[in-house]
Design a protein around this motif. Structure first.
Motif, PDB file in Angstrom:
ATOM      1  N   VAL A 230       1.075  -0.836   0.055  1.00 22.12           N
ATOM      2  CA  VAL A 230       0.089  -0.289  -0.477  1.00 22.12           C
ATOM      3  C   VAL A 230       0.791   1.085   0.025  1.00 22.12           C
ATOM      4  O   VAL A 230       1.405   1.425   0.891  1.00 22.12           O
ATOM      5  N   ILE A 231       0.914   1.801  -1.064  1.00 22.27           N
ATOM      6  CA  ILE A 231       1.361   3.338  -1.168  1.00 22.27           C
ATOM      7  C   ILE A 231       0.752   4.306  -1.137  1.00 22.27           C
ATOM      8  O   ILE A 231      -0.698   4.107  -1.333  1.00 22.27           O
ATOM      9  N   ILE A 232       0.930   5.099  -0.811  1.00 23.36           N
ATOM     10  CA  ILE A 232       0.631   6.348  -0.490  1.00 23.36           C
ATOM     11  C   ILE A 232       1.701   7.508  -0.922  1.00 23.36           C
ATOM     12  O   ILE A 232       2.544   7.898  -0.493  1.00 23.36           O
ATOM     13  N   ILE A 233       0.694   8.833  -1.667  1.00 28.57           N
ATOM     14  CA  ILE A 233       1.902   9.501  -2.036  1.00 28.57           C
ATOM     15  C   ILE A 233       0.594  10.792  -1.611  1.00 28.57           C
ATOM     16  O   ILE A 233      -0.228  11.201  -2.086  1.00 28.57           O
ATOM     17  N   PHE A 234       0.985  11.815  -0.657  1.00 34.36           N
ATOM     18  CA  PHE A 234       0.990  13.348  -0.312  1.00 34.36           C
ATOM     19  C   PHE A 234       1.423  14.516  -1.474  1.00 34.36           C
ATOM     20  O   PHE A 234       2.208  14.361  -0.657  1.00 34.36           O
ATOM     21  N   SER A 235       0.180  15.233  -2.163  1.00 27.63           N
ATOM     22  CA  SER A 235       0.940  16.320  -3.272  1.00 27.63           C
ATOM     23  C   SER A 235       0.559  17.295  -2.025  1.00 27.63           C
ATOM     24  O   SER A 235       0.341  16.885  -1.099  1.00 27.63           O
ATOM     25  N   GLN A 236       2.341  18.577  -2.506  1.00 20.22           N
ATOM     26  CA  GLN A 236       1.329  19.716  -2.176  1.00 20.22           C
ATOM     27  C   GLN A 236       0.902  20.363  -2.171  1.00 20.22           C
ATOM     28  O   GLN A 236      -0.231  21.364  -1.575  1.00 20.22           O
ATOM     29  N   ASN A 237      -0.565  19.683  -3.426  1.00 19.32           N
ATOM     30  CA  ASN A 237      -2.017  19.885  -4.137  1.00 19.32           C
ATOM     31  C   ASN A 237      -3.034  19.875  -3.167  1.00 19.32           C
ATOM     32  O   ASN A 237      -4.015  20.328  -3.330  1.00 19.32           O
ATOM     33  N   GLY A 238      -2.939  19.169  -1.995  1.00 25.52           N
ATOM     34  CA  GLY A 238      -3.717  18.626  -1.597  1.00 25.52           C
ATOM     35  C   GLY A 238      -4.565  17.224  -1.354  1.00 25.52           C
ATOM     36  O   GLY A 238      -5.553  17.589  -1.212  1.00 25.52           O
ATOM     37  N   GLU A 239      -4.205  16.502  -2.397  1.00 22.76           N
ATOM     38  CA  GLU A 239      -3.835  15.215  -3.116  1.00 22.76           C
ATOM     39  C   GLU A 239      -3.455  14.129  -2.683  1.00 22.76           C
ATOM     40  O   GLU A 239      -1.503  13.890  -2.695  1.00 22.76           O
ATOM     41  N   MET A 240      -4.502  13.264  -2.170  1.00 23.98           N
ATOM     42  CA  MET A 240      -3.610  12.083  -1.507  1.00 23.98           C
ATOM     43  C   MET A 240      -3.742  10.733  -2.540  1.00 23.98           C
ATOM     44  O   MET A 240      -4.956  10.557  -2.631  1.00 23.98           O
ATOM     45  N   SER A 241      -3.123  10.235  -3.254  1.00 21.80           N
ATOM     46  CA  SER A 241      -3.346   9.731  -3.707  1.00 21.80           C
ATOM     47  C   SER A 241      -2.724   7.632  -3.338  1.00 21.80           C
ATOM     48  O   SER A 241      -1.600   7.891  -2.870  1.00 21.80           O
ATOM     49  N   VAL A 242      -3.610   6.208  -3.780  1.00 21.70           N
ATOM     50  CA  VAL A 242      -2.916   5.357  -2.647  1.00 21.70           C
ATOM     51  C   VAL A 242      -3.210   4.219  -4.046  1.00 21.70           C
ATOM     52  O   VAL A 242      -4.315   4.286  -4.639  1.00 21.70           O
ATOM     53  N   ILE A 243      -2.547   3.863  -4.047  1.00 22.45           N
ATOM     54  CA  ILE A 243      -1.935   2.317  -4.524  1.00 22.45           C
ATOM     55  C   ILE A 243      -1.417   1.385  -4.096  1.00 22.45           C
ATOM     56  O   ILE A 243      -1.081   1.373  -3.296  1.00 22.45           O
ATOM     57  N   ASN A 244      -3.227   0.553  -3.876  1.00 21.37           N
ATOM     58  CA  ASN A 244      -3.284  -0.741  -3.180  1.00 21.37           C
ATOM     59  C   ASN A 244      -3.031  -2.251  -4.142  1.00 21.37           C
ATOM     60  O   ASN A 244      -3.801  -2.065  -5.157  1.00 21.37           O
ATOM     61  N   THR A 245      -2.435  -2.443  -3.746  1.00 20.86           N
ATOM     62  CA  THR A 245      -1.622  -4.117  -4.592  1.00 20.86           C
ATOM     63  C   THR A 245      -2.485  -5.430  -3.879  1.00 20.86           C
ATOM     64  O   THR A 245      -2.434  -6.491  -4.917  1.00 20.86           O
ATOM     65  N   ARG A 246      -3.069  -5.001  -3.196  1.00 19.05           N
ATOM     66  CA  ARG A 246      -3.783  -6.325  -2.249  1.00 19.05           C
ATOM     67  C   ARG A 246      -4.786  -6.261  -2.827  1.00 19.05           C
ATOM     68  O   ARG A 246      -5.784  -5.480  -3.850  1.00 19.05           O
ATOM     69  N   ASP A 247      -5.292  -7.902  -3.026  1.00 22.61           N
ATOM     70  CA  ASP A 247      -6.772  -8.738  -3.538  1.00 22.61           C
ATOM     71  C   ASP A 247      -7.937  -7.758  -3.243  1.00 22.61           C
ATOM     72  O   ASP A 247      -8.700  -7.112  -3.316  1.00 22.61           O
ATOM     73  N   ASP A 248      -7.990  -7.644  -1.737  1.00 20.84           N
ATOM     74  CA  ASP A 248      -8.993  -7.367  -0.315  1.00 20.84           C
ATOM     75  C   ASP A 248      -8.861  -5.681  -0.773  1.00 20.84           C
ATOM     76  O   ASP A 248      -9.797  -5.194   0.217  1.00 20.84           O
ATOM     77  N   GLN A 249      -7.751  -4.884  -1.145  1.00 21.64           N
ATOM     78  CA  GLN A 249      -7.741  -3.310  -1.115  1.00 21.64           C
ATOM     79  C   GLN A 249      -7.964  -3.006   0.466  1.00 21.64           C
ATOM     80  O   GLN A 249      -8.514  -1.754   0.981  1.00 21.64           O
ATOM     81  N   GLN A 250      -7.671  -3.619   1.075  1.00 22.46           N
ATOM     82  CA  GLN A 250      -7.939  -2.904   2.953  1.00 22.46           C
ATOM     83  C   GLN A 250      -5.711  -2.615   2.819  1.00 22.46           C
ATOM     84  O   GLN A 250      -5.241  -3.554   2.671  1.00 22.46           O
ATOM     85  N   PRO A 251      -5.939  -1.895   3.990  1.00 23.39           N
ATOM     86  CA  PRO A 251      -6.524  -0.943   5.604  1.00 23.39           C
ATOM     87  C   PRO A 251      -7.423  -0.141   4.197  1.00 23.39           C
ATOM     88  O   PRO A 251      -7.974   0.719   4.496  1.00 23.39           O
ATOM     89  N   ILE A 252      -6.634   0.909   2.970  1.00 22.98           N
ATOM     90  CA  ILE A 252      -7.293   1.795   1.846  1.00 22.98           C
ATOM     91  C   ILE A 252      -7.142   1.437   0.412  1.00 22.98           C
ATOM     92  O   ILE A 252      -6.139   1.304   0.894  1.00 22.98           O
ATOM     93  N   ALA A 253      -7.963   1.593   0.016  1.00 20.03           N
ATOM     94  CA  ALA A 253      -8.685   0.980  -1.146  1.00 20.03           C
ATOM     95  C   ALA A 253      -8.005   2.280  -1.945  1.00 20.03           C
ATOM     96  O   ALA A 253      -7.291   3.364  -2.168  1.00 20.03           O
TER      97      ALA A 253
END
Length: 165
Positions: free
Chosen positions: A74-97
């Motif tokens: 699960v990768i989380i990218i916080f950008s300066q423009n107030g956008e949070m991108s989540v890349i979840n490679t798990r099949d169940d998409q837990q804990p953040i989709a």
């Protein structure tokens, strides 16, 4: 007459020295007072501390359980423009989709953990206190039964390699 001029010169020099000393002490005092802060806290984060690419290393379920996650799941990218991108490679998409969502920084007036003010981040309907400890970012929910997250910083290129697998 020469004695009076010498005494006058000495008096002027003494006055200049005293004025210089007082002005120097005043400037030093003002500098010290303006640099002091009442709310300095090692756990208080600013936006530059959260901006970047992180991977999830663990998450609490809010009820005492804690799950560990593999590097890059699960990768989380916080950008300066107030956008949070989540890349979840798990099949169940837990804990953040996987997805992109807005986030904003906010002040927590009185944390449930310390009863002290903290800076927080909010996405959705829940605010998380930000803590930085041992190179890890803690997102601690300001609700007792909500999940919390522990993240570790990584590079964007490393995260892209993980997400390709």
């Amino acid at each position: 007459m020469n004695v009076n001029i010498i005494l006058l010169n000495q008096t002027v020099k003494n006055m200049k020295s005293k004025v210089f000393l007082w002005v120097s002490l005043l400037l030093l005092s003002l500098t010290c007072l303006s640099s002091c802060s009442e709310d300095e806290d090692d756990n208080y984060a600013d936006q530059s501390g959260i901006i970047g690419t992180w991977y999830l290393i663990g998450a609490s379920d809010g009820w005492g359980g804690y799950n560990q996650y593999n590097e890059g799941e699960v990768i989380i990218i916080f950008s300066q423009n107030g956008e949070m991108s989540v890349i979840n490679t798990r099949d169940d998409q837990q804990p953040i989709a996987t997805g992109t969502r807005p986030y904003y920084l906010t002040d927590v007036e009185k944390s449930i953990y310390t009863n002290e003010p903290r800076q927080g981040v909010n996405w959705g309907s829940l605010t998380y206190s930000l803590t930085f400890e041992n190179g890890k970012l803690g997102l601690n929910p300001e609700a007792f039964d909500a999940p919390g997250y522990t993240l570790k910083r990584t590079t964007k290129s490393e995260a892209l390699k993980w997400s390709m697998h």
